[in-house]
Design a protein around this motif. Structure first.
Motif, short mmCIF file in Angstrom:
data_model
loop_
_atom_site.label_atom_id
_atom_site.label_comp_id
_atom_site.label_asym_id
_atom_site.label_seq_id
_atom_site.Cartn_x
_atom_site.Cartn_y
_atom_site.Cartn_z
N GLN A 320 0.85 -1.18 0.00
CA GLN A 320 0.00 0.00 0.00
C GLN A 320 0.90 1.25 0.00
O GLN A 320 1.51 1.55 1.01
N ILE A 321 0.97 1.91 -1.13
CA ILE A 321 1.87 3.06 -1.28
C ILE A 321 1.05 4.33 -1.34
O ILE A 321 0.09 4.44 -2.12
N ASN A 322 1.43 5.30 -0.53
CA ASN A 322 0.75 6.60 -0.51
C ASN A 322 1.42 7.48 -1.57
O ASN A 322 2.46 8.06 -1.35
N GLN A 323 0.79 7.54 -2.75
CA GLN A 323 1.36 8.32 -3.87
C GLN A 323 1.13 9.80 -3.60
O GLN A 323 0.00 10.27 -3.53
N ILE A 324 2.19 10.55 -3.42
CA ILE A 324 2.09 11.95 -3.03
C ILE A 324 1.78 12.87 -4.23
O ILE A 324 1.02 13.81 -4.13
N ASN A 325 2.37 12.61 -5.42
CA ASN A 325 2.11 13.50 -6.56
C ASN A 325 1.96 12.69 -7.83
O ASN A 325 2.02 11.47 -7.82
#
Length: 325
Positions: A320-325
């Motif tokens: 689960q990766i929190n894609q910032i941009n």
């Protein structure tokens, strides 16, 4: 192999790394109070304390790797190859319990360590496999409550129960020998190292962390015991839930296994399949998996603990990766 630990801040935490080369498709499983638990030699336990933990549910039976009951008593079984020994059942008044039944037998009936010790006084761990496909695994166990922990080992000369002053356990050798080995590291520290090499020789502390020089860094169970004991007993965190849980996973992370570093041959590698952390006071079971660094949580008190059916949650294994941009 595996590592188990306890950690206390404002609340109390119990968890482990499961290190293996394969998975049994384990799941976070809640056993409610009225789920009938059949025992091979001791009848059925139809009413008991509720449990939450990691289990392989096979044929409707929860084969727990680690679990915590509704009062916080917690237990984990770790591989104990070459040492674990289980006996033939006998009709002598002792409770004949197979290793795969041991966790629900203790946690289903005991609120704390004192009650567990009383039950252990009349138990025999017996050589009864779950099935032909799932033979006996040599195990030993760490049991803990909010006051401390013990280690239980069934070996050829009988059942041994050790007080556990460090609140950690790995695999081999026997626990008394692992604990004694800490004497070899009495000089390491979390603070700056002191120059005791020789009088008159000016030696420079050129790096932070030199107090820990000499701590083992390999993946053997004896070395993991020393490393996780040092890490756990020197760990400091705030006492809120997020900080405590985060710190607990960092403690376990100090001895986690990465694919490729423990080569078993034939393309098999031992890895940390999952790491767990259960808040013993609140019944919240946290975990992360090898391919998912995000912490997931299951709260036993969000389920009907007076029910009759197991509740299982499949592990979240995709990153689960929190894609910032």
């Amino acid at each position: 192999m595996c590592t188990c630990a306890m950690y206390h801040t404002k609340d109390h935490y119990f968890g482990r790394n499961l290190d293996l080369e394969f998975s049994y498709q384990e799941s976070v499983t809640i056993t409610p109070r009225n789920f009938p638990i059949p025992f091979r030699q001791e009848g059925s336990m139809n009413n008991h304390y509720a449990l939450i933990g990691m289990a392989f549910v096979c044929g409707g039976f929860p084969l727990y790797y680690d679990a915590t009951n509704e009062f916080g008593l917690s237990m984990a079984g770790l591989n104990f190859p070459g040492n674990g020994y289980f006996f033939k059942p006998e009709s002598d008044g002792k409770d004949n319990i197979s290793p795969f039944e041991f966790i629900p037998w203790i946690l289903g009936q005991c609120k704390n360590l004192n009650e567990a010790r009383a039950l252990l006084d009349k138990i025999r761990l017996v050589d009864i496999p779950f099935s032909k496909e799932l033979p006996i695994t040599p195990l030993h166990w760490m049991i803990g409550d909010q006051s401390g922990s013990i280690v239980v080992e069934s070996v050829r000369d009988g059942l041994h129960i050790y007080d556990n002053p460090v609140g950690v356990m790995t695999n081999n050798p026997t626990f008394d020998k692992q604990l004694f080995r800490l004497n070899d590291y009495r000089g390491v520290s979390a603070g700056p190292s002191e120059n005791t090499f020789a009088k008159g020789l000016d030696l420079d502390p050129y790096s932070r962390g030199m107090g820990g020089i000499g701590l083992p860094g390999d993946l053997s169970s004896g070395s993991r015991f020393v490393k996780v004991a040092f890490t756990k007993m020197n760990s400091i965190s705030n006492d809120d839930e997020d900080s405590s849980v985060s710190q607990f996973f960092h403690i376990l992370g100090s001895v986690e296994q990465q694919r490729g570093c423990c080569d078993l041959g034939d393309g098999k590698y031992e890895i940390t399949i999952y790491s767990s952390c259960c808040n013993m006071d609140r019944g919240i079971y946290y975990y992360r998996t090898y391919d998912n660094s995000q912490i997931s949580a299951v709260d036993m008190h969000h389920e009907d603990l007076d029910g009759r059916d197991l509740v299982s949650y499949t592990l979240v294994t995709k990153q689960q990766i929190n894609q910032i941009n």
